[in-house]
Design an enzyme around this catalytic site. Structure first.
Site, PDB file in Angstrom:
ATOM      1  N   TYR B 101      48.791 -47.387 -57.997  1.00 52.84           N
ATOM      2  CA  TYR B 101      47.302 -47.777 -58.558  1.00 52.84           C
ATOM      3  C   TYR B 101      46.797 -48.953 -57.458  1.00 52.84           C
ATOM      4  CZ  TYR B 101      48.002 -45.582 -63.124  1.00 52.84           C
ATOM      5  OH  TYR B 101      48.198 -44.600 -64.164  1.00 52.84           O
ATOM      6  N   TYR B 140      54.979 -42.241 -60.957  1.00 51.37           N
ATOM      7  CA  TYR B 140      55.248 -43.480 -60.468  1.00 51.37           C
ATOM      8  C   TYR B 140      56.262 -44.266 -61.499  1.00 51.37           C
ATOM      9  CZ  TYR B 140      51.576 -45.004 -64.074  1.00 51.37           C
ATOM     10  OH  TYR B 140      51.067 -45.095 -65.039  1.00 51.37           O
ATOM     11  N   ARG B 150      56.665 -42.180 -65.202  1.00 47.46           N
ATOM     12  CA  ARG B 150      55.608 -41.527 -65.778  1.00 47.46           C
ATOM     13  C   ARG B 150      55.240 -40.189 -65.111  1.00 47.46           C
ATOM     14  NH1 ARG B 150      51.786 -43.260 -68.714  1.00 47.46           N
ATOM     15  NH2 ARG B 150      52.444 -41.641 -69.979  1.00 47.46           N
ATOM     16  N   HIS B 153      49.357 -38.278 -64.411  1.00 46.25           N
ATOM     17  CA  HIS B 153      48.428 -38.366 -65.389  1.00 46.25           C
ATOM     18  C   HIS B 153      47.052 -39.011 -64.945  1.00 46.25           C
ATOM     19  CE1 HIS B 153      50.604 -42.033 -65.681  1.00 46.25           C
ATOM     20  NE2 HIS B 153      49.312 -42.422 -66.155  1.00 46.25           N
ATOM     21  N   HIS B 155      44.041 -41.278 -66.794  1.00 49.14           N
ATOM     22  CA  HIS B 155      43.773 -41.994 -68.074  1.00 49.14           C
ATOM     23  C   HIS B 155      42.155 -41.813 -68.285  1.00 49.14           C
ATOM     24  CE1 HIS B 155      47.106 -44.639 -68.214  1.00 49.14           C
ATOM     25  NE2 HIS B 155      47.319 -44.559 -66.977  1.00 49.14           N
TER      26      HIS B 155
HETATM   27 FE   LIG Z   1      48.918 -44.580 -65.676  1.00 48.60          FE
END
Ligand SMILES: [Fe+3]
Lengths: 199, 228
Positions: B101, B140, B150, B153, B155
């Site tokens: 991110y 990640y 995770r 995905h 968001h």
């Molecule tokens: Fe996330």
């Protein structure tokens, strides 16, 4: 009638800031919802609204998203589409959003106006929605004003809250600041747990 | 035949997802449906959108194309009775192809992509349709438990027409081997997890350009009276 199943909610997670609140956090993306709901010439009493989101140990949550949705000084909710341009500085959006990650003490801070009462049987109030890491669903509550005792006494929703929990919905007037200010702590658990709503 | 279970939402407290333990309400929620009559949310006009808000492969370019698998995500936003919802604002954010991110507090040791931010937004059209281009996000690691990862995905933040249509969710990709190990995905009732998984749509792909996924979003409708 056909009935579809609702899309399940999931947590906002810790990494929302560069999309949902980019300007506030200094990311290179624009924001369309801000901590200020008003312009310099918006009619009504301009107020500063601060607060914290406190977890079950009383620790301020530094990665929550707080959204407000409220009526203007006349008690009217905005119905005109929101647009990024505010021509004369008087436009009132009624809709605001802040993350708790940029201020000391994980505070949130909004600039807005004190809303008018939207209808008979309602005291001035602000709808508050919360998202955060560790929260799988949106949390909804309402903010009322501690100095609206008479109006609060006749508010239909507030009266439906058990008396010992009503105070959790009151933003407290803060004296001695340069403009009218209110403080609203949201307690997720335990002593003084805020009343959250099932819409 | 089993009756369809319409409760698709996760609980507030799901101890396997450890952060819920101190952050979920312990008292029952107060039912307010009869007390709150009009919950209309604000509407956003087209003017809030910038040219490349619906194309995450273009909206942060500095000196070239972002790295990764280009995809198109398309779908509709509907209410429970199947009515399409126009003018719904969808805000999206995600990791890059390496699972990183842009967020400053992110500590995963994977590379940033100078040409990818991972943020965008779109509005639904008259038929409730939306679409955007992006890069398929990577998995990640996170700190929930030892070796926690995770699933891939994206968001989504969804602003429907009414307060109870304010939804934040995550879209997943079909066949992810991490589903069974992820407490955030697992927090959703078993029968409803499929609602979070996009469908691969070969017929929507753009030849020699992008694969396509369908992700439809169903928002709570105000419960209608039988007379309506
Ligand atoms: Fe996330």
């Amino acid at each position: 009638m056909e009935r579809l199943r609702q899309t399940p909610s999931q947590t906002v997670g810790p990494f929302f800031a560069y999309s949902l609140t980019a300007a506030q956090y200094g990311y290179p993306y624009d924001s369309i919802v801000h901590h200020a709901l008003l312009g310099p010439a918006t009619p009504g009493e301009h107020i500063l609204l601060t607060g914290r989101v406190l977890d079950g140990q009383g620790t301020p949550v530094p990665d929550a998203v707080v959204e407000l949705w409220q009526a203007d000084a006349q008690g009217h909710y905005r119905t005109a589409p929101l647009s990024p341009k505010d021509d004369d500085g008087s436009e009132f959006t009624g809709f605001g959003r802040v993350g708790t990650g940029t201020q000391a003490g994980a505070r949130f801070q909004f600039e807005t106006i004190k809303p008018g009462a939207p209808a008979a049987g309602q005291a001035p109030h602000i709808n508050v929605t919360l998202f955060m890491r560790g929260s799988l669903r949106a949390l909804h509550t309402r903010l009322y004003f501690s100095d609206e005792t008479a109006a609060n006494a006749h508010d239909e929703l507030l009266n439906a809250v058990p008396p010992e929990r009503r105070e959790t919905l009151l933003a407290q007037a803060v004296a001695g600041l340069s403009r009218p200010s209110y403080h609203f702590d949201i307690r997720l658990q335990g002593e003084g747990e805020t009343v959250f709503f099932d819409l | 035949m089993e009756p369809l279970n319409f409760d698709t939402q996760p609980p507030h407290l799901y101890p396997e997802y450890k952060s819920t333990i101190l952050r979920s309400p312990t008292r029952p929620l107060m039912p307010v449906r009869e007390l709150i009559k009009d919950l209309s949310l604000p509407v956003f006009g087209e003017s809030v959108l910038q040219k490349y808000d619906n194309d995450l492969t273009k909206n942060a370019r500095v000196n070239g194309e972002p790295i990764g698998e280009r995809i198109k995500v398309m779908g509709r936003v509907l209410d429970e009775s199947g009515r399409p919802l126009p003018n719904v604002l969808l805000e999206i954010w995600q990791a890059n192809a390496a699972g990183r991110y842009v967020h400053r507090a992110e500590i995963h040791d994977a590379p940033l992509d100078p040409n990818f931010l991972g943020g965008g937004r779109v509005l639904t059209d008259k038929e409730g349709r939306y679409s955007f281009y992006t890069i398929k996000p990577g998995a990640y690691p996170w700190g929930n438990h030892y070796n926690a990862w995770r699933p891939n995905h994206i968001h989504f933040s969804v602003l429907g027409h009414q307060l109870q249509q304010r939804l934040v969710t995550q879209m997943y990709f079909p066949g992810d081997p991490l589903f069974e190990f992820d407490p955030i995905f697992q927090s959703v009732p078993r029968h409803a997890r499929e609602l979070l998984i996009a469908k691969f749509r070969m017929d929507w792909t753009e030849a020699e350009f992008a694969l396509a996924y369908q992700f439809d979003i169903v928002l709570s409708g105000r419960h209608q009276t039988p007379f309506e």
